[in-house]
Design a protein around this motif. Structure first.
Motif, mmCIF file in Angstrom:
data_model
loop_
_atom_site.group_PDB
_atom_site.id
_atom_site.type_symbol
_atom_site.label_atom_id
_atom_site.label_comp_id
_atom_site.label_asym_id
_atom_site.label_seq_id
_atom_site.Cartn_x
_atom_site.Cartn_y
_atom_site.Cartn_z
ATOM 1 N N GLN A 1 27.502 -1.421 -7.065
ATOM 2 C CA GLN A 1 28.691 -0.800 -6.468
ATOM 3 C C GLN A 1 28.452 0.679 -6.185
ATOM 4 O OE1 GLN A 1 31.552 -1.846 -9.510
ATOM 5 N NE2 GLN A 1 32.471 -3.442 -8.247
ATOM 6 N N ARG A 2 27.850 1.367 -7.136
ATOM 7 C CA ARG A 2 27.587 2.797 -6.955
ATOM 8 C C ARG A 2 26.555 3.039 -5.847
ATOM 9 N NH1 ARG A 2 27.481 4.251 -13.451
ATOM 10 N NH2 ARG A 2 29.725 4.638 -13.662
ATOM 11 N N ALA A 3 25.528 2.197 -5.826
ATOM 12 C CA ALA A 3 24.499 2.360 -4.796
ATOM 13 C C ALA A 3 25.070 2.098 -3.406
ATOM 14 C CB ALA A 3 23.328 1.419 -5.077
ATOM 15 N N LEU A 4 25.901 1.047 -3.287
ATOM 16 C CA LEU A 4 26.492 0.727 -1.989
ATOM 17 C C LEU A 4 27.456 1.824 -1.558
ATOM 18 C CD1 LEU A 4 27.025 -1.115 0.401
ATOM 19 C CD2 LEU A 4 28.619 -2.431 -1.020
ATOM 20 N N ARG A 5 28.251 2.310 -2.470
ATOM 21 C CA ARG A 5 29.193 3.378 -2.116
ATOM 22 C C ARG A 5 28.447 4.623 -1.634
ATOM 23 N NH1 ARG A 5 34.240 5.808 -5.703
ATOM 24 N NH2 ARG A 5 34.052 7.957 -5.020
ATOM 25 N N ALA A 6 27.343 4.974 -2.310
ATOM 26 C CA ALA A 6 26.560 6.139 -1.897
ATOM 27 C C ALA A 6 25.981 5.950 -0.497
ATOM 28 C CB ALA A 6 25.440 6.395 -2.902
ATOM 29 N N ARG A 7 25.497 4.731 -0.201
ATOM 30 C CA ARG A 7 24.951 4.469 1.135
ATOM 31 C C ARG A 7 26.038 4.557 2.200
ATOM 32 N NH1 ARG A 7 20.432 1.420 2.179
ATOM 33 N NH2 ARG A 7 21.150 1.640 4.335
ATOM 34 N N LEU A 8 27.216 4.019 1.898
ATOM 35 C CA LEU A 8 28.306 4.039 2.878
ATOM 36 C C LEU A 8 28.797 5.456 3.137
ATOM 37 C CD1 LEU A 8 30.379 0.927 1.711
ATOM 38 C CD2 LEU A 8 28.878 1.096 3.695
ATOM 39 N N GLU A 9 28.860 6.271 2.083
ATOM 40 C CA GLU A 9 29.296 7.660 2.261
ATOM 41 C C GLU A 9 28.295 8.446 3.095
ATOM 42 O OE1 GLU A 9 31.686 9.463 -1.259
ATOM 43 O OE2 GLU A 9 30.165 8.173 -2.167
ATOM 44 N N ALA A 10 27.024 8.055 3.023
ATOM 45 C CA ALA A 10 25.986 8.771 3.769
ATOM 46 C C ALA A 10 25.888 8.323 5.219
ATOM 47 C CB ALA A 10 24.634 8.580 3.081
ATOM 48 N N MET A 11 26.515 7.196 5.553
ATOM 49 C CA MET A 11 26.444 6.688 6.922
ATOM 50 C C MET A 11 27.364 7.497 7.825
ATOM 51 S SD MET A 11 26.379 2.561 6.185
ATOM 52 C CE MET A 11 26.561 2.146 7.923
ATOM 53 N N GLN A 12 26.835 8.004 8.912
ATOM 54 C CA GLN A 12 27.602 8.823 9.854
ATOM 55 C C GLN A 12 28.126 7.944 10.985
ATOM 56 O OE1 GLN A 12 28.175 12.045 9.136
ATOM 57 N NE2 GLN A 12 27.001 11.687 7.250
ATOM 58 N N GLU A 13 28.890 6.925 10.605
ATOM 59 C CA GLU A 13 29.398 5.989 11.603
ATOM 60 C C GLU A 13 30.913 6.122 11.694
ATOM 61 O OE1 GLU A 13 27.556 4.261 13.465
ATOM 62 O OE2 GLU A 13 25.607 4.311 12.476
ATOM 63 N N GLY A 14 31.439 6.146 12.921
ATOM 64 C CA GLY A 14 32.869 6.320 13.118
ATOM 65 C C GLY A 14 33.704 5.221 12.504
ATOM 66 N N GLY A 15 33.152 4.013 12.419
ATOM 67 C CA GLY A 15 33.912 2.902 11.894
ATOM 68 C C GLY A 15 34.206 2.993 10.416
ATOM 69 N N LEU A 16 33.566 3.937 9.715
ATOM 70 C CA LEU A 16 33.783 4.081 8.275
ATOM 71 C C LEU A 16 34.586 5.327 7.929
ATOM 72 C CD1 LEU A 16 30.286 2.980 6.927
ATOM 73 C CD2 LEU A 16 32.435 1.768 6.667
ATOM 74 N N ASP A 17 35.217 5.935 8.929
ATOM 75 C CA ASP A 17 36.013 7.133 8.656
ATOM 76 C C ASP A 17 37.119 6.854 7.652
ATOM 77 O OD1 ASP A 17 34.442 8.533 10.373
ATOM 78 O OD2 ASP A 17 35.824 8.482 12.069
ATOM 79 N N TRP A 18 37.757 5.689 7.774
ATOM 80 C CA TRP A 18 38.856 5.352 6.871
ATOM 81 C C TRP A 18 38.373 5.271 5.422
ATOM 82 C CZ3 TRP A 18 38.560 1.050 3.781
ATOM 83 C CH2 TRP A 18 37.577 0.102 4.105
ATOM 84 N N PHE A 19 37.148 4.742 5.251
ATOM 85 C CA PHE A 19 36.607 4.593 3.896
ATOM 86 C C PHE A 19 36.319 5.966 3.285
ATOM 87 C CE2 PHE A 19 32.897 4.061 1.069
ATOM 88 C CZ PHE A 19 33.426 3.155 0.165
ATOM 89 N N ASN A 20 35.664 6.843 4.057
ATOM 90 C CA ASN A 20 35.352 8.174 3.547
ATOM 91 C C ASN A 20 36.616 8.987 3.282
ATOM 92 O OD1 ASN A 20 32.553 7.765 3.660
ATOM 93 N ND2 ASN A 20 32.514 8.231 5.851
ATOM 94 N N CYS A 21 37.647 8.754 4.103
ATOM 95 C CA CYS A 21 38.907 9.463 3.904
ATOM 96 C C CYS A 21 39.548 9.046 2.587
ATOM 97 C CB CYS A 21 39.847 9.193 5.070
ATOM 98 S SG CYS A 21 41.463 9.996 4.916
ATOM 99 N N LEU A 22 39.571 7.752 2.311
ATOM 100 C CA LEU A 22 40.160 7.275 1.058
ATOM 101 C C LEU A 22 39.348 7.715 -0.147
ATOM 102 C CD1 LEU A 22 41.300 3.657 2.013
ATOM 103 C CD2 LEU A 22 42.719 5.671 1.659
ATOM 104 N N ILE A 23 38.035 7.792 0.011
ATOM 105 C CA ILE A 23 37.192 8.288 -1.076
ATOM 106 C C ILE A 23 37.567 9.732 -1.395
ATOM 107 C CG2 ILE A 23 34.846 8.993 -1.663
ATOM 108 C CD1 ILE A 23 35.169 6.066 -1.988
ATOM 109 N N SER A 24 37.720 10.547 -0.364
ATOM 110 C CA SER A 24 38.074 11.956 -0.570
ATOM 111 C C SER A 24 39.429 12.092 -1.250
ATOM 112 C CB SER A 24 38.080 12.697 0.771
ATOM 113 O OG SER A 24 36.815 12.634 1.389
ATOM 114 N N LEU A 25 40.389 11.290 -0.804
ATOM 115 C CA LEU A 25 41.717 11.345 -1.409
ATOM 116 C C LEU A 25 41.688 10.913 -2.866
ATOM 117 C CD1 LEU A 25 43.895 9.873 1.487
ATOM 118 C CD2 LEU A 25 43.850 12.245 0.689
ATOM 119 N N SER A 26 40.896 9.879 -3.130
ATOM 120 C CA SER A 26 40.808 9.389 -4.505
ATOM 121 C C SER A 26 40.195 10.421 -5.425
ATOM 122 C CB SER A 26 39.982 8.090 -4.533
ATOM 123 O OG SER A 26 39.819 7.625 -5.852
ATOM 124 N N GLU A 27 39.147 11.094 -4.949
ATOM 125 C CA GLU A 27 38.469 12.084 -5.787
ATOM 126 C C GLU A 27 39.315 13.336 -5.985
ATOM 127 O OE1 GLU A 27 34.829 12.694 -3.777
ATOM 128 O OE2 GLU A 27 33.823 10.954 -4.704
#
Length: 450
Positions: free
Chosen positions: A404-430
């Protein structure tokens, strides 16, 4: 089938025509190899007769269920809660409180009994389909009673697993005596060849009809059936295992080739990586043979196999293996998300089947970003927004957490527009900006294994 008969599903799908209005199909739990063929034949026959397919009707039904009360709660609740009609089913002398609610549920009785503007129609319902809501048992019995008395205005095809409680009722027996029964057989040494030859043309590995006359192959199957009585689905799995593990180009490999290939396949990370990169038949076959070997040859339990798959996938995501000196494929993240989302299938079902379904799902994903934007994608990675370690973690818990941690780190590092929602929720959670009311259910639930 002009008179009521009990026949196998193999015999049923070969009938030139059907004469019954209603059909009852009894299949083995976790099998039902010909369920789709039986359903299709009934529907096709109804269409030829001008009967249209209709949905199962629904109606409000009162559902009563018991809720155990915590020890000592009766005295507290007795002084604070009103008694009588305000609390349906409440009994001071009982250790549980009955809760009743009105729910809209399917009704087979209503479906069979109600007239339709379209004339006579056909309804099909599978009582073993866990994705559907099902009628209560008394409603099913009432529908079967109409069928046994030939009093139904609409026709019904009812598919029932052999473990369902309705099979033990008088209504079921009366209906079977009236309209007959289609039954999935157990596979025995006497009829294994018929079952195998029925499966060959529609196998998961393509048309295997050429094996119908392969004496060595059929001998292997017979030995398997002689060791134990099995279901048709279990026989089909054994056919797949022999083809994947011992054959190549339609012929058996030599013993030396087979053993050498098995020894090469014990290393899971390399075999998995080849499949994730190549996604072809050869790499898929090698991975499936390896997983089967871990289960049957090494006698590993499903949770241990899943633990090793988690760790091998983590190794791929974190690029620990320096032999692969190329950019990581974002599709590896799709595999990791699918693997995490299908944990229940590995632990509660058949490991080989779960692995096959997982590989097929991965092969259908063409690009990472569109997949993560799809319904399956965002549901698979949403639990990664909040990752919590389990209490007293097992090997599986620790391996899952690492992935889970490895996948989350890879997704956060991906500069793809389709994952903006995921990175936004990560920021809000942190940052702690997300708020939930006290009575709101958590949107994200991390499953923990005891």
């Amino acid at each position: 089938m002009s008179t009521p008969l009990t026949m196998t599903d193999i015999e049923f799908v070969r009938l030139p025509e059907l004469t019954q209005r209603h059909h009852l199909y009894l299949y083995r739990e976790n099998s039902a190899l010909l369920r789709a063929a039986v359903r299709a034949k009934v529907i096709r026959h109804a269409e030829l007769e001008g009967r249209e397919l209709r949905d199962i009707l629904t109606c409000p039904q009162r559902v009563v269920r018991s809720r155990p009360l915590p020890p000592g709660s009766q005295a507290r609740e007795g002084s604070s809660r009103p008694r009588g009609d305000g609390w349906p089913g409440f009994d001071n002398g009982d250790a549980s409180a009955e809760l009743s609610e009105t729910r809209v549920l399917p009704s087979l009785h209503l479906t069979v009994a109600e007239p339709s503007l379209l004339g006579e129609t056909l309804a099909v319902h599978d009582l073993g389909d866990k994705t559907l809501a099902h009628p209560p048992i008394d409603d099913i019995e009432r529908a079967l009673d109409l069928i046994s008395r030939d009093a139904g205005l609409q026709s019904l095809c009812l598919l029932v697993p052999d473990t369902h409680e309705v099979v033990q009722t008088d209504a079921w027996r009366a209906a079977v005596e009236t309209v007959g029964l289609i039954e999935e057989p157990k596979v025995t040494p006497e009829d294994y060849l018929l079952v195998a030859r029925t499966y060959f043309p529609q196998s998961r590995l393509g048309d295997l009809s050429h094996l119908s006359e392969n004496r060595r192959f059929l001998s292997r199957l017979r030995k398997f059936v002689e060791q134990r009585t099995c279901t048709p689905f279990e026989l089909s799995l054994q056919i797949d295992l022999i083809v994947l593990g011992e054959m190549e180009g339609g012929e058996f490999r030599s013993i030396e080739q087979t053993e050498t290939k098995r020894r090469r396949q014990w290393v899971l990370p390399e075999t998995l990586r080849r499949f994730l990169d190549d996604r072809d038949g050869a790499s898929f076959s090698a991975l499936m043979q390896l997983v089967d070997g871990l289960h049957h040859d090494r006698m590993l339990e499903p949770d241990e196999i899943l633990t090793r798959l988690y760790r091998a996938t983590t190794t791929t995501l974190e690029s620990r293996d320096k032999r692969y000196r190329r950019l990581e494929d974002p599709l590896h993240c799709v595999w990791a998300a699918l693997l995490l989302a299908n944990e229940g299938s590995f632990l509660n079902g058949n490991t080989f089947v779960a692995m096959d379904c997982l590989c097929q799902s991965y092969s259908r994903a063409s690009e990472a970003t569109p997949w993560f934007s799809s319904r399956d994608g965002w549901q698979a990675i949403a639990p990664l927004i909040e990752i919590a370690p389990a209490k007293d973690p097992s090997r599986l818990d620790r391996a899952r957490l690492e992935l889970q941690r490895a996948l989350r780190a890879r997704l956060e590092a991906m500069q793809e527009g389709g994952l903006d929602w995921f990175n936004c929720l990560i920021s809000l959670s942190e940052s702690g900006d997300t708020t939930r009311s006290s009575n709101e259910q958590r949107v994200i639930a991390i499953r923990e294994v005891d």
